[in-house]
Design an enzyme around this catalytic site. Structure first.
Site, mmCIF file in Angstrom:
data_model
loop_
_atom_site.group_PDB
_atom_site.id
_atom_site.type_symbol
_atom_site.label_atom_id
_atom_site.label_comp_id
_atom_site.label_asym_id
_atom_site.label_seq_id
_atom_site.Cartn_x
_atom_site.Cartn_y
_atom_site.Cartn_z
ATOM 1 N N ASN A 1 13.464 25.266 8.750
ATOM 2 C CA ASN A 1 13.472 26.283 7.708
ATOM 3 C C ASN A 1 14.927 26.501 7.320
ATOM 4 O OD1 ASN A 1 10.779 26.428 8.260
ATOM 5 N ND2 ASN A 1 10.827 28.491 9.148
ATOM 6 N N HIS B 1 3.237 32.667 14.188
ATOM 7 C CA HIS B 1 4.220 33.113 13.204
ATOM 8 C C HIS B 1 4.377 34.626 13.373
ATOM 9 C CE1 HIS B 1 6.203 31.840 9.202
ATOM 10 N NE2 HIS B 1 6.593 33.087 9.422
ATOM 11 N N GLU C 1 10.148 29.644 14.205
ATOM 12 C CA GLU C 1 11.429 30.326 14.345
ATOM 13 C C GLU C 1 11.535 31.203 15.585
ATOM 14 O OE1 GLU C 1 12.320 32.469 10.758
ATOM 15 O OE2 GLU C 1 12.535 30.654 9.567
ATOM 16 N N ARG D 1 1.230 24.777 4.393
ATOM 17 C CA ARG D 1 1.546 25.263 5.744
ATOM 18 C C ARG D 1 1.159 26.733 5.841
ATOM 19 N NH1 ARG D 1 6.797 27.511 7.980
ATOM 20 N NH2 ARG D 1 6.284 27.706 10.171
ATOM 21 N N GLU E 1 10.269 25.391 5.383
ATOM 22 C CA GLU E 1 10.472 26.555 4.510
ATOM 23 C C GLU E 1 11.796 26.389 3.793
ATOM 24 O OE1 GLU E 1 10.262 30.495 6.297
ATOM 25 O OE2 GLU E 1 8.561 29.895 7.538
ATOM 26 N N TYR F 1 17.575 28.336 4.553
ATOM 27 C CA TYR F 1 17.797 29.284 3.454
ATOM 28 C C TYR F 1 19.248 29.381 3.022
ATOM 29 C CZ TYR F 1 13.002 30.762 4.034
ATOM 30 O OH TYR F 1 11.637 30.768 4.083
HETATM 31 C C1 FCB Z 1 11.607 33.079 7.445
HETATM 32 C C2 FCB Z 1 10.199 33.386 7.912
HETATM 33 C C3 FCB Z 1 9.218 33.623 6.788
HETATM 34 C C4 FCB Z 1 9.838 34.398 5.655
HETATM 35 C C5 FCB Z 1 11.138 33.773 5.226
HETATM 36 C C6 FCB Z 1 11.804 34.425 4.043
HETATM 37 O O1 FCB Z 1 12.512 33.454 8.435
HETATM 38 O O2 FCB Z 1 9.705 32.341 8.712
HETATM 39 O O3 FCB Z 1 8.093 34.247 7.329
HETATM 40 O O4 FCB Z 1 9.998 35.709 6.019
HETATM 41 O O5 FCB Z 1 12.030 33.757 6.311
#
Ligand code: FCB
Length: 450
Positions: A292, A122, A167, A78, A352, A294
């Site tokens: 995405n 992006h 995002e 990607r 992500e 985290y």
């Molecule tokens: C996300 C972004 C990516 C990167 C990660 C850690 O929010 O999409 O570009 O910065 O975080």
């Protein structure tokens, strides 16, 4: 397929990057500046004064990077296109040399059997468009759809997975509400308008693709499940506000044709009066959704937190990354199941997922990154749990293929599976990359065995 490996046979095992974070040479071959180029060149906006001028020099080294992907066994990648490489002023004249870079990249991927997933936006808006108001200008939806059409016409014969926006929440929260990301505005009146134009842009590009595209187009959102710190009414309400703002803000309009009601309370007088037609026009469900993921947030009511009055309660017993993001794999299973039940069923990708942990700037020999490897392992297991619950998960993209320019944090946080020595541009696979390669080779069985 062994019983222990329920990953579908055509599961995509990928890694993700974005243009400004890795390419370097942002003005080469006729490209125009983007808002990130200008932001990074504005004193004190980015840690250490770091910029994307060189970054990972992927613009020149993409062939080697594709070879590394193949070595790891990735079957998907990607990446994003820099709008102002292709259209230097955002609209109007095409820059063939800019477009040619992405043609060559896609061809190199396909030669190695790697499926491209192309993100159109992006975060690197052409600076010329920002001068016209950027995402606050109602014409921005058309600018974006026209740009998207250029890419569709050039690459839809080879790219089967398209993403409109990466995002939108971050674009608005960081770029228009808190001012920590480009274009650096801090204005509660601007934020909901920018969000609305981004959603109109998603709808316009999706419609354009439906008219002439032959494959699939989706949207990528960052989601973060919210859990109340206590069962008090105040904390439960704060959790709903945080959930509306983070998780439902961009999905409810696209799938359900309306904004979450909590947003009007959150923004107060800054919340615009949208008409029923405005909202109807946003309903443009994508063919797939990219998520995405985290971290999560444990939420407590806190009037000093602006504008949500919903603070994060740090969980000191859990591991945190160098950006102080709590590691919480269960949240990935939870959010996938939540999306499938609220908006689904629809094909989902984890577009992500990854972690910044300290690695040395120079690689002298192999790089052991046990925390990142554990993060990857536990999140892949969490993805597997969602699959077993029946979620239609089609692929996983680790963030990131390479260490890269982490926006306002510059090059300090390292998210890569592959280490980059910025002084020499030498690439070195970290242990997490080798682990991921083994997972891919065993089609996931390796996850069960370790
Ligand atoms: C996300 C972004 C990516 C990167 C990660 C850690 O929010 O999409 O570009 O910065 O975080």
């Amino acid at each position: 397929m062994p019983d222990s490996s329920p990953f579908p046979t055509n599961f995509l095992w990928g890694a993700a990057t974005s243009a400004y974070q890795i390419e370097g040479s942002p003005l080469a071959d006729g490209a125009g500046p983007s808002i990130w180029h200008e932001f990074a060149h504005t004193p004190s906006r980015v840690r250490n004064g770091d910029t994307g001028d060189v970054a990972c020099d992927h613009y020149h080294r993409y062939r080697d990077d594709v070879a590394l992907m193949a070595e790891l066994g990735l079957n998907a990648y990607r990446f994003s296109v820099s709008w102002s490489r292709v259209l230097p002023t955002g609209r109007g004249p095409l820059n063939p040399r800019g477009l040619d870079f992405y043609q060559r990249l896609v061809d190199a991927l396909l030669e190695r059997g790697i499926e491209p997933m192309l993100t159109l936006y992006h975060w690197d808006l052409p600076a010329a468009l920002d001068r016209l108001g950027g995402w606050l200008n109602p014409d921005s939806a058309h600018w974006f759809a026209d740009y998207a059409q250029v890419l569709f016409r050039a690459l839809d014969d080879r790219v089967k997975l398209w993403v409109t926006l990466n995002e939108p929440w971050v674009v608005v929260d960081g770029g228009y509400l808190h001012g920590v990301l480009a274009p650096g505005q801090r204005n509660p009146y601007a934020a909901p308008l920018a969000a609305h134009q981004l959603l109109r842009a998603h709808a316009a590009a999706t419609q354009c693709y439906r008219a002439e595209g032959r494959h699939q187009i989706g949207l990528v959102v960052n989601l973060e499940p919210k859990y109340p710190a206590t069962e008090t009414v105040a904390d439960l309400d704060a959790t709903m506000r945080a959930d509306a703002y983070w998780n439902r803000y961009y999905l409810d309009p696209v799938f359900l044709g309306g904004y979450p009601p909590e947003l009007a309370d959150i923004f107060g007088p800054a919340w615009p009066d949208f008409t029923a037609d405005d909202l109807d026009a946003l309903r443009q469900p994508p063919d797939f959704l990219g998520i995405n993921y985290y971290s999560r947030q444990v939420v407590r009511h806190d009037p000093s937190d602006w504008p949500l009055a919903a603070a994060r309660v740090r969980q000191p017993r859990n591991t945190h990354t160098t950006l102080d993001w709590e590691v919480y794999p269960q949240g990935l299973t939870d959010i996938l199941e939540w999306v499938a039940s609220r908006y689904g069923p629809l094909p989902l990708y984890i577009t992500e997922n990854g972690a910044a942990f300290y690695d040395p700037p120079q690689a002298e020999g192999p790089i052991a990154d046990p925390l990142r490897q554990r993060y990857l392992h536990d999140h892949l297991r969490a993805a597997l749990a969602a699959l077993r619950q029946g979620v239609d998960l089609r692929g996983y993209f680790a963030w990131s293929l390479l260490d890269n320019f982490e926006w306002g944090h510059g090059f300090t946080p390292r998210f890569g599976l592959i280490h980059v020595d910025y002084a020499t541009q030498q690439r070195t696979c970290k242990a997490s990359a080798r682990f991921y390669a083994e997972v891919i080779r065993s089609h996931g069985s390796h996850l069960i065995d370790v």
